[in-house]
Design a protein around this motif. Structure first.
Motif, PDB file in Angstrom:
ATOM      1  N   GLY A  73       0.818  -1.215   0.000  1.00  0.00           N
ATOM      2  CA  GLY A  73       0.000   0.000   0.000  1.00  0.00           C
ATOM      3  C   GLY A  73       0.849   1.261   0.000  1.00  0.00           C
ATOM      4  O   GLY A  73       0.564   2.216  -0.724  1.00  0.00           O
ATOM      5  N   ALA A  74       1.906   1.278   0.809  1.00  0.00           N
ATOM      6  CA  ALA A  74       2.781   2.456   0.863  1.00  0.00           C
ATOM      7  C   ALA A  74       3.451   2.711  -0.480  1.00  0.00           C
ATOM      8  O   ALA A  74       3.491   3.845  -0.971  1.00  0.00           O
ATOM      9  N   VAL A  75       3.960   1.644  -1.086  1.00  0.00           N
ATOM     10  CA  VAL A  75       4.603   1.792  -2.403  1.00  0.00           C
ATOM     11  C   VAL A  75       3.579   2.298  -3.422  1.00  0.00           C
ATOM     12  O   VAL A  75       3.840   3.253  -4.166  1.00  0.00           O
ATOM     13  N   GLY A  76       2.412   1.684  -3.450  1.00  0.00           N
ATOM     14  CA  GLY A  76       1.384   2.089  -4.414  1.00  0.00           C
ATOM     15  C   GLY A  76       0.917   3.521  -4.218  1.00  0.00           C
ATOM     16  O   GLY A  76       0.827   4.295  -5.178  1.00  0.00           O
ATOM     17  N   ILE A  77       0.628   3.887  -2.987  1.00  0.00           N
ATOM     18  CA  ILE A  77       0.138   5.247  -2.718  1.00  0.00           C
ATOM     19  C   ILE A  77       1.188   6.286  -3.072  1.00  0.00           C
ATOM     20  O   ILE A  77       0.889   7.297  -3.713  1.00  0.00           O
TER      21      ILE A  77
END
Length: 174
Positions: A50-54
């Motif tokens: 999620g952190a990478v995607g966001i």
């Protein structure tokens, strides 16, 4: 259209929860007793992805972050209530919904508790806003902002830490 996206991602998340077996009561209790790290592995993986995607979406200008203020007082009380509810019921909010979907009717009590808690929170919000939210109010800030470094450094460091935890969990057969 955003409701449809929410429904689709919710169903996909439920499927992943089910496939990872984190809806099982024994996995929940194992996590609470620190004897089975399946749930922690699942959630830590989701946080990294999620952190990478966001932040990729943010860096490409496709989204803007709309942060909620950080109140340590509210987070400590909310976290304690979350933990107490999880320990009593044996399900966290996401897994309670998934467990009910699998036919485990005991999870309905947790869902009713969440609804009651939401109603109590709405009723008590003026008091909470006045007396609890100011405790440890850090404003709208992220960990990279707090540390004064680039978000990719934090994400990389967190990812390395997660991989280290995974290696430890595997070594201990957790």
């Amino acid at each position: 259209m955003s409701l449809l996206y929410g429904l689709i991602t919710g169903v996909l998340f439920g499927i992943l929860l089910q496939r990872a077996e984190v809806l099982r009561f024994d996995k929940q209790v194992g996590a609470l007793r620190l004897k089975d790290m399946t749930i922690f592995k699942f959630m830590l993986s989701a946080i990294v992805v999620g952190a990478v995607g966001i932040y990729l979406l943010k860096d490409f200008g496709l989204i803007t972050l709309n942060l909620k203020g950080t109140s340590l007082g509210a987070q400590m009380i909310g976290g304690a209530l979350f933990g107490i509810g999880w320990a009593i019921l044996g399900y966290c909010p996401g897994t309670a919904g998934g467990a009910l979907g699998e036919g485990r009717t005991d999870a309905a009590w947790g869902i009713l508790g969440m609804l009651a808690g939401g109603a109590i929170h709405a009723w008590a919000y003026p008091l909470l806003k006045t007396y609890i939210e100011p405790i440890g109010n850090l404003g709208k800030i992220t960990v990279p902002q707090l540390l004064g470094i680039n978000h990719w450094i934090v994400i990389f460091g967190f990812t390395v830490l997660v991989i280290g935890f995974f290696a430890l969990f595997e070594k201990k057969r957790l």
